[in-house]
Write an enzyme that holds these catalytic residues in place. Structure first.
Site, PDB file in Angstrom:
ATOM      1  N   SER A 119     142.971  28.367  31.354  1.00 45.45           N
ATOM      2  CA  SER A 119     143.066  28.295  29.889  1.00 45.45           C
ATOM      3  C   SER A 119     142.924  29.661  29.246  1.00 45.45           C
ATOM      4  CB  SER A 119     141.929  27.394  29.376  1.00 45.45           C
ATOM      5  OG  SER A 119     141.748  27.558  27.989  1.00 45.45           O
ATOM      6  N   TYR A 167     132.915  24.926  28.433  1.00 45.21           N
ATOM      7  CA  TYR A 167     134.247  24.531  28.960  1.00 45.21           C
ATOM      8  C   TYR A 167     135.016  25.787  29.378  1.00 45.21           C
ATOM      9  CZ  TYR A 167     139.246  23.994  28.724  1.00 45.21           C
ATOM     10  OH  TYR A 167     140.576  24.095  28.997  1.00 45.21           O
ATOM     11  N   LYS A 191     136.214  27.406  33.259  1.00 38.82           N
ATOM     12  CA  LYS A 191     137.561  27.859  33.659  1.00 38.82           C
ATOM     13  C   LYS A 191     137.476  29.289  34.200  1.00 38.82           C
ATOM     14  CE  LYS A 191     140.159  24.274  32.602  1.00 38.82           C
ATOM     15  NZ  LYS A 191     140.862  23.505  33.638  1.00 38.82           N
TER      16      LYS A 191
HETATM   17  C1  WQD Z   1     143.843  24.372  17.149  1.00 40.87           C
HETATM   18  C2  WQD Z   1     143.625  24.801  15.721  1.00 40.87           C
HETATM   19  C3  WQD Z   1     141.403  24.475  14.887  1.00 40.87           C
HETATM   20  C4  WQD Z   1     141.456  20.125  15.031  1.00 40.87           C
HETATM   21  C5  WQD Z   1     141.667  24.521  22.496  1.00 40.87           C
HETATM   22  C6  WQD Z   1     140.553  24.405  23.500  1.00 40.87           C
HETATM   23  C7  WQD Z   1     141.007  23.670  24.659  1.00 40.87           C
HETATM   24  C8  WQD Z   1     142.292  24.248  25.164  1.00 40.87           C
HETATM   25  C9  WQD Z   1     143.328  24.301  24.054  1.00 40.87           C
HETATM   26  C10 WQD Z   1     143.052  23.958  27.345  1.00 40.87           C
HETATM   27  C11 WQD Z   1     142.298  25.506  15.536  1.00 40.87           C
HETATM   28  C12 WQD Z   1     142.419  23.599  14.139  1.00 40.87           C
HETATM   29  C13 WQD Z   1     141.844  21.447  15.146  1.00 40.87           C
HETATM   30  C14 WQD Z   1     141.205  19.569  13.744  1.00 40.87           C
HETATM   31  C15 WQD Z   1     141.762  21.684  12.760  1.00 40.87           C
HETATM   32  N1  WQD Z   1     142.793  23.430  26.169  1.00 40.87           N
HETATM   33  N2  WQD Z   1     141.987  22.206  14.031  1.00 40.87           N
HETATM   34  N3  WQD Z   1     141.383  20.383  12.657  1.00 40.87           N
HETATM   35  O1  WQD Z   1     140.827  25.469  19.204  1.00 40.87           O
HETATM   36  O2  WQD Z   1     142.910  26.591  20.092  1.00 40.87           O
HETATM   37  O3  WQD Z   1     141.289  25.430  21.573  1.00 40.87           O
HETATM   38  O4  WQD Z   1     142.821  25.099  23.095  1.00 40.87           O
HETATM   39  O5  WQD Z   1     142.521  24.911  27.761  1.00 40.87           O
HETATM   40  O6  WQD Z   1     141.225  22.324  24.298  1.00 40.87           O
HETATM   41  O7  WQD Z   1     140.168  25.711  23.875  1.00 40.87           O
HETATM   42  O8  WQD Z   1     142.820  24.136  20.009  1.00 40.87           O
HETATM   43  O9  WQD Z   1     143.775  22.047  19.116  1.00 40.87           O
HETATM   44  O10 WQD Z   1     141.246  22.354  19.100  1.00 40.87           O
HETATM   45  O11 WQD Z   1     142.670  23.658  17.524  1.00 40.87           O
HETATM   46  O12 WQD Z   1     141.882  22.406  11.765  1.00 40.87           O
HETATM   47  O13 WQD Z   1     140.851  18.377  13.571  1.00 40.87           O
HETATM   48  O14 WQD Z   1     143.604  23.642  14.889  1.00 40.87           O
HETATM   49  O15 WQD Z   1     140.481  25.032  13.992  1.00 40.87           O
HETATM   50  O16 WQD Z   1     142.493  26.547  14.625  1.00 40.87           O
HETATM   51  P1  WQD Z   1     141.959  25.473  20.143  1.00 40.87           P
HETATM   52  P2  WQD Z   1     142.600  22.955  18.951  1.00 40.87           P
END
Ligand code: WQD
Length: 334
Positions: A127, A153, A157
Site C-alpha cells: 500500500s 495498518y 504493510k
Molecule cells: C480517500 C479520501 C478521506 C471517507 C486508504 C487507506 C487504505 C488503503 C487505501 C490499501 C480521503 C476522504 C473518505 C469518507 C471522506 N488501502 N473520505 N469521507 O484515506 O487515501 O487511505 O487508502 O492500502 O484503505 O490507507 O482512502 O478512501 O479512506 O479516503 O471525505 O467517508 O476520501 O478523507 O481524503 P485513504 P479513503
C-alpha cells in the site's frame, strides 16, 4: 509461467476476486484461500459466472499455521498472490495487536508453508501508506518508507515488505514482487464483482455507494481546508480492473530478488471531484456534509507509476468516470 497454478490468499475479497478473474482468463489455474472475514463465499459463484471456472476454495485463516500447511499438500503452486489481510485504518488504531497478529503473523505462516513446500514466487499486496508523509504529493519507489506512517495498518504493510526483503536475502531462490496500491475503486464490467465490505466501510467509494443506495443519509467529507485546488484531499484512484491486470503483468515478469512497483494512475482527484464524477454518472445529487478532517489524512497522495510502465509495460487504461460507471452498474446488480 502461463497455465501455472496460483494460490490467491484473500481471493474472495475486492481486489483478490478481480485478480482471480484476470488470472483465470489468462489461462492460469487458480485456487483461493480466504477466511471470509471481509468477503462472502458467493463471490466464488460470481467468478464462475464470469469465467466459467469455480476456483477450488479453502476456508482457512492464515493465523492457523497447520491449516495453511494443509493447503499446500494437494497442489504444487507455481506462485502465491497474497491479498489476505485486515485493512481498515481507523480500526487498526483501536486494535493494533489484532492487525499485527493477523497481517504479520498470517504472512509469516504463509511464507513458512511456502518455504516448506518449495514455493518461492510471491506477489504481495502492499500500500502507498508505507510511504508515510514524504512532504511531497508524488511518490516513487526510490523514496524511503516506514517513517511517519500514521497507523498500525500501514505499519503492518511496511513491516511485511521488510520481512519479504529479509526472506529474499536468506533464500536466493525467492522471486518477490511488492505492489503498492494507491486508491482502488470501481467494479468488474459484468456488475457481478465489486467492493462490498462486511460491516461499516471506511474508504470513500464504499461510503458513496452506501449513500447512493440510501443505506447512509449523507457522505461526511473529512475537511475542505487542505492546501489543495479545492480544499478537499486529493488521491490517486485506480480502477480495480487496471489493478488486477497489473498483478498479471507482475506475475509474468517476476524475477529474482525483490521488485517493488507503485500501481496508480499518476492522476490526482479530490473528494469534491469524486462527488461530481459520481453525480455526473448517476444523474443524481449525492448528499454530503463537510466536517472536520480525519486524523492521519494527508492532503495529497499521488503515484509516480513510471517504473511499472518502464519495466512491466503496465499503465492504467481506465479512469474515474469508468470506475463510477462500473460502480453504479455493480450497485444496480447487488
Ligand atoms: C480517500 C479520501 C478521506 C471517507 C486508504 C487507506 C487504505 C488503503 C487505501 C490499501 C480521503 C476522504 C473518505 C469518507 C471522506 N488501502 N473520505 N469521507 O484515506 O487515501 O487511505 O487508502 O492500502 O484503505 O490507507 O482512502 O478512501 O479512506 O479516503 O471525505 O467517508 O476520501 O478523507 O481524503 P485513504 P479513503
Amino acid at each position: 509461467m502461463k497455465n501455472g497454478k496460483i494460490l490467491v490468499t484473500g481471493g474472495t475479497g475486492y481486489i483478490g476476486s478481480h485478480t482471480v478473474v484476470e488470472l483465470i482468463e489468462a489461462g492460469y489455474e487458480v485456487e483461493i484461500l480466504d477466511n471470509l472475514y471481509n468477503s462472502k463465499i458467493e463471490v466464488l459463484d460470481k467468478i464462475e459466472k464470469i469465467t466459467g471456472v469455480k476456483p477450488k476454495f479453502y476456508k482457512v485463516d492464515l493465523k492457523n499455521y497447520d491449516d495453511v500447511l494443509k493447503v499446500f499438500t494437494d497442489t504444487k503452486y507455481d506462485a502465491v498472490m497474497h491479498f489476505a489481510g485486515l485493512k481498515a485504518v481507523a480500526e487498526s488504531v483501536e486494535k493494533p495487536l489484532e492487525y499485527y497478529e493477523n497481517n504479520i503473523g498470517g504472512t509469516v505462516n504463509l511464507l513458512k508453508a511456502m518455504v516448506k513446500n518449495g514455493v518461492k514466487r510471491l506477489i504481495f499486496s502492499s500500500s502507498a501508506t508505507v510511504y508515510g508523509d514524504q512532504g511531497v504529493a508524488k511518490l516513487d519507489e526510490s523514496m524511503e518508507t516506514g517513517k511517519g506512517i500514521t497507523n498500525p495498518y500501514g505499519r503492518t504493510k511496511y513491516m511485511i515488505e521488510e520481512i519479504l526483503k529479509d526472506v529474499a536475502v536468506s533464500d536466493k531462490e525467492f522471486e518477490i514482487c511488492i505492489l503498492r496500491y494507491f486508491n482502488p475503486i470501481g467494479a468488474h464490467a459484468s456488475g457481478l464483482l465489486g467492493e462490498d465490505p462486511n460491516g461499516d466501510p471506511n474508504n470513500l467509494m464504499p461510503v458513496v455507494m452506501r449513500v447512493a443506495a440510501g443505506r447512509i443519509p449523507k457522505l461526511l467529507v473529512y475537511g475542505d481546508d487542505y492546501p489543495t485546488r479545492d480544499g478537499s484531499c486529493v488521491r490517486d484512484y485506480i480502477h480495480v480492473v487496471d489493478l488486477a491486470k497489473g498483478h498479471l503483468v507482475a506475475l509474468e515478469n517476476i524475477s529474482g530478488g525483490v521488485k517493488i512497483y507503485n500501481l496508480g494512475s499518476g492522476v490526482g482527484t479530490s473528494v469534491f471531484e469524486m462527488i461530481k464524477a459520481f453525480e455526473k454518472e448517476s444523474g443524481e445529487k449525492l448528499p454530503f456534509e463537510v466536517v472536520g478532517g480525519r486524523s492521519g489524512d494527508l492532503a495529497e497522495l499521488i503515484a509516480d507509476p513510471s517504473l511499472a510502465y518502464k519495466e512491466l509495460g503496465w499503465k492504467t487504461e481506465l479512469n474515474t468516470a469508468d470506475a463510477m460507471r462500473d460502480t453504479l452498474n455493480y450497485l444496480k446488480n447487488n
